[in-house]
Design an enzyme around this catalytic site. Sequence first.
Site, short mmCIF file in Angstrom:
data_model
loop_
_atom_site.label_atom_id
_atom_site.label_comp_id
_atom_site.label_asym_id
_atom_site.label_seq_id
_atom_site.Cartn_x
_atom_site.Cartn_y
_atom_site.Cartn_z
CG HIS A 56 -1.54 1.56 1.42
ND1 HIS A 56 -2.46 2.02 0.68
CD2 HIS A 56 -1.41 2.12 2.61
CE1 HIS A 56 -3.02 3.09 1.04
NE2 HIS A 56 -2.29 3.10 2.31
CG HIS A 81 1.14 7.27 4.16
ND1 HIS A 81 1.46 6.29 2.90
CD2 HIS A 81 -0.19 6.80 4.35
CE1 HIS A 81 0.35 5.28 2.97
NE2 HIS A 81 -0.68 5.88 3.46
CD GLU A 85 -3.72 5.94 11.73
OE1 GLU A 85 -3.49 6.06 10.57
OE2 GLU A 85 -4.90 5.90 12.03
CG ASP A 86 -1.57 1.18 10.42
OD1 ASP A 86 -2.37 1.68 11.25
OD2 ASP A 86 -1.75 1.31 9.24
CG ASP A 147 -3.62 7.07 2.48
OD1 ASP A 147 -3.49 5.83 2.09
OD2 ASP A 147 -4.34 7.62 3.26
CG ASP A 267 -26.00 8.88 -28.92
OD1 ASP A 267 -24.99 8.25 -28.72
OD2 ASP A 267 -27.26 8.56 -29.52
MN MN Z 1 -2.64 4.56 3.85
#
Ligand code: MN
Length: 724
Positions: A56, A81, A85-86, A147, A267
């Site tokens: 990611h 990034h 957080e993770d 992101d 069209d």
């Molecule tokens: Mn992300």
Amino acid sequence: MSVANIKDRKMLDDLLAACRGNLPNVNEALITKAFEFCLEAHKNDLRASGEPYFTHPYEVAMIVVKEFPLDDITVVSTLLHDVVEDTEFNLDMLAREFGKEVAEIVDGVTKISGIFKGQEITQAENYRKMLLSMVKDVRVILVKFADRLHNMRTLEFVSADKQRRIAQETLEIYAPFANRFGLARVKWELEDLSFKYLNKEAYDEIAKKIKSKRRERESYIKKFSEPIKEKLDGYNLKYEINGRAKHLYSIYRKMVRRNKPFEEIYDLFAIRIILDTENTNDCYTTLGIVNQIYLPVPDRFKDYISIPKTNNYQSIHTTVVGPEGKLVEVQIRTVKMHEVAEKGVAAHWRYKENKTTSDKDLEMWVNWIREIFENASKEDARKELLESFKLNLYQYEIYVFTPKGELRRLPANSTPVDFAFEIHSKLGFHCIGAKVNGKIVPLDTILHSGDQVEIISSKNQHPNKNWIKFVVTHKAKTAIRKWINKEEEEIIELGKELWEKKTKKMKLSFDQNDVAKITASLKFDSTKHFYKSIAQGKINLDEVLTATKEQSGRDKDVHQLEFENFASTAREDIGGVLIEGKKSGLLYSYAKCCNPIPGDPVIGYITIGEGIKIHRKTCSTLLSISAKDGSKLVPVQWPEADSSLFVAGLTVSGDDSPGILNEISHAIVSYQNTNIKSININTSNNLFEGSVTLYVHNIEHLTRIMDRLKKLKGVFSVERFESA
Ligand code: MN
């Protein structure tokens, strides 16, 4: 750490190659380090798709390099990034390893991500502004766009609920925002992807129809373009000619807005001719070619090359009648014009949304960004842009949430008290404390964008004077001041009542003037302040009143004496009274009950043993005694004065100050050379009280002099001498 895996090695090589191709001055070592760090930090995590998580940030970095080719710092920040957080790594560590700039960008991205979680999106424009108010570095937003784009591309792997929420947020916040930044391509993709998840039925239907019409459409465009191509080749022009991409969401929106079926919208054929040339004359040559082949539709020609749109959009627009009588829109522009059109400030937004001053700032900022895209090789512009990153947009406003998730806009430096008054004045009046993001904080805490604020209130709480010192909104300030004034008025009123009750009880009466004197003698700056102190129990009324009573007793004696001095002087001056019209040797004296002075209408009363008593005609004592025996009254009058001057007496009081005597006498004498007969000033407790006798021609003369005295600084009152 090193990249051992062949697959990973290839990914890194691709990224570095893309950077080299799109960015200036690439710090390949730093990017490699970030890549390795990202790989390691996320090694135990998987995405919803089942892929390793690091794919990611990697894909997002690729988007950044291709769509927002700004600098290597942005790429490094993008790779990192999601780390804070993770994973177990924190900002300090990122700052140490990659520098403060990178850590700040990552921090910004993390904060923005936290904002929308679990909030209903009801005020999209405010959210967009809030987003900006939180961002101090434009690169944060670019990373966030990338992101979001990658998350949208891989949205199929998350739950239906989450799909809807993220798609909604993307459509209402990120897409218009991208539009504003002039990122047209990103905007279209975000919109189409959102559309896919928000209205799958409509999306699928339009997609199906486009597919079924594709061949027909392509062959028509080909038929239309062939003769143009031949001519252009003949002129040796380098060009690209294609059918303009139709975006699903824009078709859908047009169908809804114009209430027309798909066919009628779709069209309408449109082609674009992009000339690989610097010479704008080639655009007009091309226009001539098109018009030679197909009949132009009148009034549909627009020359945005000679007169660009306000956002610098340049292109020629014309509509012609194609094969089978179908209308075809044709756009003609150079490659450079096309770049600007794709990446320039979005004209849509400019015309459709309300603008404020802050939006102007944004426009300026966006122009910078556009410039950087257009002049990617110009080092100067890039440097200047990097400096302008630090510019804080919307620095004068913050956006905070209510407990229900509503967004409120407040000026910067607002506190929970401002917030409370913003919600409702009642809440403001009774607020006793506040919770910000779940934590209890003091009421003077400065709020920040994105804070969730809850007010704790109590019926017994009232505004505090100190609040004035820290609130910033006009609303809160006015409400608090009003409340304090009202409270003050009430206290003053209470003090006044107490004062009146007490004086009544002690059988004393004071007029305003007396109260002013007492107030001044006690060193209060106003009677309001005096009454307030009474209400607050700061004054011992018994003491004050006893002292005043004694003083006023003494004052009264002094007054009486002074008046009597004045009266006898005035009587002597005029030569006494005439009894029955003439000077007589009869014994007479002036009645003490009414103390008549020259000028008063007078009458005589014959007494036993005391001769004739001279009273004022209006004297109540005289009226009651003469009622019994009217025969004892004799007519009396003051003689005509020799000169045209009368003696008059005045009392003057006020603040004592050096030179007051001088000022008073000067004020009198300087008016028509008025003659002072006597002047007396007594001072006590910083106050003075004086009596003046003077010669005047008439009442007007006297009034003028009284007016002059009243205007003197520190003088409270000027009155005509009266018997006490
Ligand atoms: Mn992300």
